[in-house]
Enzyme design. Sequence first.
Site, PDB file in Angstrom:
ATOM      1  N   LYS A  19       6.559  -2.774 -11.332  1.00  0.00           N
ATOM      2  CA  LYS A  19       5.172  -3.083 -11.491  1.00  0.00           C
ATOM      3  C   LYS A  19       4.991  -4.504 -12.473  1.00  0.00           C
ATOM      4  O   LYS A  19       6.166  -4.480 -13.192  1.00  0.00           O
ATOM      5  CB  LYS A  19       4.110  -2.086 -11.772  1.00  0.00           C
ATOM      6  CG  LYS A  19       3.870  -1.315 -10.401  1.00  0.00           C
ATOM      7  CD  LYS A  19       2.741  -0.234 -10.600  1.00  0.00           C
ATOM      8  CE  LYS A  19       2.366   0.176  -9.309  1.00  0.00           C
ATOM      9  NZ  LYS A  19       1.648   1.492  -9.562  1.00  0.00           N
TER      10      LYS A  19
ATOM     11  N   ARG B  96       7.177   7.918  -8.142  1.00  0.00           N
ATOM     12  CA  ARG B  96       7.116   7.219  -7.031  1.00  0.00           C
ATOM     13  C   ARG B  96       7.729   5.837  -7.183  1.00  0.00           C
ATOM     14  O   ARG B  96       7.394   5.041  -7.764  1.00  0.00           O
ATOM     15  CB  ARG B  96       5.390   7.016  -6.774  1.00  0.00           C
ATOM     16  CG  ARG B  96       5.274   6.042  -5.347  1.00  0.00           C
ATOM     17  CD  ARG B  96       3.752   5.814  -5.175  1.00  0.00           C
ATOM     18  NE  ARG B  96       3.416   5.239  -4.008  1.00  0.00           N
ATOM     19  CZ  ARG B  96       3.435   3.881  -3.909  1.00  0.00           C
ATOM     20  NH1 ARG B  96       3.842   3.045  -4.843  1.00  0.00           N
ATOM     21  NH2 ARG B  96       3.066   3.470  -2.803  1.00  0.00           N
TER      22      ARG B  96
HETATM   23  N1  HH2 Z   1       1.083   2.492  -6.770  1.00  0.00           N
HETATM   24  C1  HH2 Z   1       0.747   1.837  -5.692  1.00  0.00           C
HETATM   25  C2  HH2 Z   1       0.503   2.474  -4.465  1.00  0.00           C
HETATM   26  N2  HH2 Z   1       0.291   3.681  -4.360  1.00  0.00           N
HETATM   27  N3  HH2 Z   1       0.357   5.691  -5.302  1.00  0.00           N
HETATM   28  C3  HH2 Z   1       0.557   6.570  -6.427  1.00  0.00           C
HETATM   29  N4  HH2 Z   1       0.158   7.752  -6.437  1.00  0.00           N
HETATM   30  N5  HH2 Z   1       0.706   5.965  -7.744  1.00  0.00           N
HETATM   31  C4  HH2 Z   1       0.878   4.648  -7.911  1.00  0.00           C
HETATM   32  O1  HH2 Z   1       1.134   4.160  -9.056  1.00  0.00           O
HETATM   33  C5  HH2 Z   1       0.885   3.657  -6.652  1.00  0.00           C
HETATM   34  C6  HH2 Z   1       0.495   4.524  -5.580  1.00  0.00           C
HETATM   35  C7  HH2 Z   1       1.067   0.144  -5.691  1.00  0.00           C
HETATM   36  O2  HH2 Z   1       2.405  -0.163  -5.389  1.00  0.00           O
HETATM   37  P1  HH2 Z   1       3.177  -0.480  -4.076  1.00  0.00           P
HETATM   38  O3  HH2 Z   1       2.660   0.550  -3.103  1.00  0.00           O
HETATM   39  O4  HH2 Z   1       4.388  -0.758  -4.258  1.00  0.00           O
HETATM   40  O5  HH2 Z   1       2.150  -1.928  -3.678  1.00  0.00           O
HETATM   41  P2  HH2 Z   1       1.145  -2.205  -2.773  1.00  0.00           P
HETATM   42  O6  HH2 Z   1      -0.219  -1.474  -3.374  1.00  0.00           O
HETATM   43  O7  HH2 Z   1       1.023  -3.769  -3.014  1.00  0.00           O
HETATM   44  O8  HH2 Z   1       1.263  -1.756  -1.442  1.00  0.00           O
END
Ligand code: HH2
Length: 273
Positions: free
Chosen positions: A205, A239
């Site tokens: 992040k 995660r």
């Molecule tokens: N962060 C993201 C998405 N889902 N779920 C939980 N429980 N906790 C988190 O910190 C979290 C999450 C954002 O990350 P990512 O899925 O890698 O990216 P994007 O939202 O751009 O798909």
Amino acid sequence: MGIVNVTPDSFADGGRFLAPDAAYAHALALAAEGADLIDVGAESTRPGSGGVSVAEEQDRLLPVLERLLKDPPCPVSVDTAKPEVAETALALGAHVINDVTGLAAGPGVAQVCARYGAGLVLVHMRGTPATMQVAPHYDDVLGEVRQELAAAVALAEGAGVPPEAICVDPGIGFGKTPTHNLTLLKRLDALAPLGRAVLVGPSRKSFIGALLDLPPTDRLEGTLAACVAAVLSGAHILRVHDVAAVRRAVRVAEAIRDAPGDGVEATASGPGP
Ligand code: HH2
């Protein structure tokens, strides 16, 4: 918890796993790396994103879930805040719903989880992905995040989700400055009074990018440091994109955490340094 983003625009891996075959193969690879849970998401919640319709989210998710849930290598969670998508995913056999809005739109997602006996991850978010990074402000970030998560937990329990099926997440990057994120990672024990498993998602992040001035593809070491700090401060589930590397780092961190702290040998140990 290994991340599978079936999206064209996720901040770290957008487009890599949009094709169902690629997403399915990636899920199996993460399970083989040692993931205990696979989180499949079809809507990016990166700062500034506007969201997708129910139909679009289902169109992306279903071909992947149908394959993955035929013979799941481990429990599968689905990253969605929409009750309709949660219902479809649970009907196909998904085990957990991961709601990054923490039931901001009401108890709908929790009601569906209760009906299917599914687990529910409640994430703290201030605002929406479109607005959440516009001047986030807290007088007491730990107290306010805990209080807002407590309200989400109460809503979920009121909808019939059993306490042991709920886990909480402080929402790294969801309406937080880099300093808020660091404070939350340092003090995850502040969520202990909620009495739930604590999940946290620091993987690649932007607070890591801000510290190291590196793009998402070069944030592995920063992610490992954040995961180790999170384990030492009270995280139960991480995660992450990089399952194998995080598992190794966490095994060492846990061994240090659990070592005798007083210099007295409790059991016979191996060779010296
Ligand atoms: N962060 C993201 C998405 N889902 N779920 C939980 N429980 N906790 C988190 O910190 C979290 C999450 C954002 O990350 P990512 O899925 O890698 O990216 P994007 O939202 O751009 O798909």
